[in-house]
Design a protein around this motif. Sequence first.
Motif, mmCIF file in Angstrom:
data_model
loop_
_atom_site.group_PDB
_atom_site.id
_atom_site.type_symbol
_atom_site.label_atom_id
_atom_site.label_comp_id
_atom_site.label_asym_id
_atom_site.label_seq_id
_atom_site.Cartn_x
_atom_site.Cartn_y
_atom_site.Cartn_z
ATOM 1 N N VAL A 159 0.746 -1.407 0.115
ATOM 2 C CA VAL A 159 -0.121 0.230 -0.070
ATOM 3 C C VAL A 159 0.847 1.091 0.116
ATOM 4 O O VAL A 159 1.189 2.131 -0.918
ATOM 5 N N GLN A 160 1.896 1.177 1.351
ATOM 6 C CA GLN A 160 2.739 2.519 0.532
ATOM 7 C C GLN A 160 3.486 2.740 -0.269
ATOM 8 O O GLN A 160 3.659 4.004 -0.674
ATOM 9 N N LEU A 161 3.859 1.333 -0.663
ATOM 10 C CA LEU A 161 4.940 1.720 -2.277
ATOM 11 C C LEU A 161 3.587 2.296 -3.181
ATOM 12 O O LEU A 161 3.997 3.341 -4.421
ATOM 13 N N ALA A 162 2.414 1.161 -2.804
ATOM 14 C CA ALA A 162 1.648 2.170 -4.132
ATOM 15 C C ALA A 162 1.114 3.462 -4.152
ATOM 16 O O ALA A 162 1.661 4.544 -5.169
ATOM 17 N N ALA A 163 1.418 4.255 -2.773
ATOM 18 C CA ALA A 163 1.128 5.628 -2.629
ATOM 19 C C ALA A 163 2.055 6.372 -3.230
ATOM 20 O O ALA A 163 2.091 7.377 -3.401
ATOM 21 N N ALA A 164 3.725 5.887 -3.182
ATOM 22 C CA ALA A 164 4.449 6.317 -2.906
ATOM 23 C C ALA A 164 4.798 6.817 -4.655
ATOM 24 O O ALA A 164 5.514 7.656 -5.010
ATOM 25 N N LEU A 165 4.782 5.614 -5.113
ATOM 26 C CA LEU A 165 5.001 5.282 -6.558
ATOM 27 C C LEU A 165 3.629 6.564 -7.095
ATOM 28 O O LEU A 165 4.201 7.059 -8.433
ATOM 29 N N ALA A 166 2.302 6.149 -6.948
ATOM 30 C CA ALA A 166 1.582 7.368 -7.484
ATOM 31 C C ALA A 166 2.078 8.989 -6.950
ATOM 32 O O ALA A 166 1.894 9.634 -8.180
ATOM 33 N N LYS A 167 2.460 9.001 -6.525
ATOM 34 C CA LYS A 167 2.566 10.564 -5.682
ATOM 35 C C LYS A 167 4.321 11.219 -6.663
ATOM 36 O O LYS A 167 4.190 12.069 -7.046
ATOM 37 N N LEU A 168 5.090 9.916 -6.874
ATOM 38 C CA LEU A 168 6.227 10.258 -8.299
ATOM 39 C C LEU A 168 5.634 10.383 -9.363
ATOM 40 O O LEU A 168 6.799 10.552 -10.649
ATOM 41 N N GLY A 169 4.372 10.233 -10.114
ATOM 42 C CA GLY A 169 4.286 9.929 -10.935
ATOM 43 C C GLY A 169 4.190 9.304 -12.192
ATOM 44 O O GLY A 169 4.197 8.923 -13.511
ATOM 45 N N ARG A 170 4.645 7.652 -11.399
ATOM 46 C CA ARG A 170 4.676 6.939 -11.941
ATOM 47 C C ARG A 170 3.666 5.789 -12.150
ATOM 48 O O ARG A 170 3.668 4.726 -11.164
ATOM 49 N N PRO A 171 2.451 6.178 -12.802
ATOM 50 C CA PRO A 171 1.407 5.310 -12.738
ATOM 51 C C PRO A 171 0.678 4.006 -13.197
ATOM 52 O O PRO A 171 0.098 3.037 -12.643
ATOM 53 N N ALA A 172 2.420 2.902 -13.887
ATOM 54 C CA ALA A 172 2.233 2.288 -14.304
ATOM 55 C C ALA A 172 2.341 0.895 -12.864
ATOM 56 O O ALA A 172 1.321 -0.113 -12.406
ATOM 57 N N GLU A 173 3.697 0.898 -12.165
ATOM 58 C CA GLU A 173 4.234 0.766 -10.665
ATOM 59 C C GLU A 173 3.238 1.314 -10.015
ATOM 60 O O GLU A 173 3.144 0.034 -9.427
ATOM 61 N N ALA A 174 2.759 2.168 -9.744
ATOM 62 C CA ALA A 174 1.525 2.002 -8.593
ATOM 63 C C ALA A 174 1.123 1.474 -8.869
ATOM 64 O O ALA A 174 0.141 0.581 -7.911
ATOM 65 N N ARG A 175 -0.085 0.791 -10.114
ATOM 66 C CA ARG A 175 -0.800 0.227 -10.402
ATOM 67 C C ARG A 175 -0.504 -1.797 -10.021
ATOM 68 O O ARG A 175 -1.352 -2.112 -9.863
ATOM 69 N N ALA A 176 0.620 -1.973 -10.302
ATOM 70 C CA ALA A 176 1.376 -3.365 -10.457
ATOM 71 C C ALA A 176 0.846 -3.497 -8.617
ATOM 72 O O ALA A 176 1.237 -3.940 -8.755
ATOM 73 N N ALA A 177 1.647 -2.562 -7.855
ATOM 74 C CA ALA A 177 2.150 -2.566 -6.020
ATOM 75 C C ALA A 177 0.112 -2.858 -5.814
ATOM 76 O O ALA A 177 0.683 -2.940 -5.294
ATOM 77 N N ALA A 178 -0.029 -1.436 -6.310
ATOM 78 C CA ALA A 178 -1.670 -2.491 -5.795
ATOM 79 C C ALA A 178 -2.453 -3.659 -6.666
ATOM 80 O O ALA A 178 -3.271 -3.950 -5.419
ATOM 81 N N ALA A 179 -2.352 -3.861 -7.523
ATOM 82 C CA ALA A 179 -2.762 -5.037 -7.663
ATOM 83 C C ALA A 179 -2.006 -5.942 -7.203
ATOM 84 O O ALA A 179 -2.756 -7.308 -6.513
ATOM 85 N N ARG A 180 -1.002 -6.007 -6.273
ATOM 86 C CA ARG A 180 -0.293 -7.308 -5.376
ATOM 87 C C ARG A 180 -0.487 -7.043 -3.696
ATOM 88 O O ARG A 180 -1.563 -7.470 -3.217
ATOM 89 N N VAL A 181 -1.273 -5.574 -3.752
ATOM 90 C CA VAL A 181 -2.359 -6.083 -2.349
ATOM 91 C C VAL A 181 -3.112 -6.467 -2.579
ATOM 92 O O VAL A 181 -3.603 -7.156 -1.317
ATOM 93 N N VAL A 182 -3.793 -6.169 -3.381
ATOM 94 C CA VAL A 182 -5.474 -6.894 -3.493
ATOM 95 C C VAL A 182 -5.068 -8.154 -3.321
ATOM 96 O O VAL A 182 -5.796 -9.050 -2.986
ATOM 97 N N GLU A 183 -3.911 -8.962 -4.319
ATOM 98 C CA GLU A 183 -3.587 -10.145 -4.182
ATOM 99 C C GLU A 183 -3.613 -11.099 -2.673
ATOM 100 O O GLU A 183 -3.627 -11.983 -2.952
ATOM 101 N N LEU A 184 -2.487 -9.711 -1.923
ATOM 102 C CA LEU A 184 -2.048 -10.690 -0.436
ATOM 103 C C LEU A 184 -3.558 -9.762 0.498
ATOM 104 O O LEU A 184 -4.165 -11.235 1.050
ATOM 105 N N HIS A 185 -4.469 -9.134 -0.108
ATOM 106 C CA HIS A 185 -5.100 -8.932 0.802
ATOM 107 C C HIS A 185 -6.657 -9.312 -0.176
ATOM 108 O O HIS A 185 -7.425 -7.599 -0.727
ATOM 109 N N PRO A 186 -7.322 -9.697 -0.688
ATOM 110 C CA PRO A 186 -8.515 -9.427 -1.867
ATOM 111 C C PRO A 186 -9.833 -8.686 -1.195
ATOM 112 O O PRO A 186 -10.335 -7.842 -2.275
ATOM 113 N N THR A 187 -9.659 -8.499 0.105
ATOM 114 C CA THR A 187 -11.209 -7.653 0.235
ATOM 115 C C THR A 187 -10.477 -6.066 0.812
ATOM 116 O O THR A 187 -11.275 -5.443 1.396
#
Length: 108
Positions: A49-77
């Motif tokens: 979650v923190q990685l996704a937020a930091a990447l989004a703030k840095l303007g790196r949307p593809a990497e942020a979405r990849a980190a977000a996908a990992r969040v959902v993979e680890l914690h589907p709800t």
Amino acid sequence: MRLSAFDPWAFAAFDAQAMSHLLGGRYDEACLAAYRSVQANPAHSITHVQLAAALAKLGRPAEARAAAARVVELHPTFRFGRQFASVDCAPALAKCLGDALRAAGLPE
């Protein structure tokens, strides 16, 4: 800060650093701390979650979405609004993280 690579709780210190840097607007540092936390404990969803937020703030949307996908993979709800409520997240931090996590594609 010196942390042993063998300390099973090392990720927690990096998580704290990432949160502090995110709130302080130091997104490069937040990203580095979050990456270190992911390396220390790749199965901890909040680290991603923190990685996704930091990447989004840095303007790196593809990497942020990849980190977000990992969040959902680890914690589907996972829902960041529910997470914020469960830990009584400070309003300034919730705003900072919420905007970034929304941009990364995590559900509210």
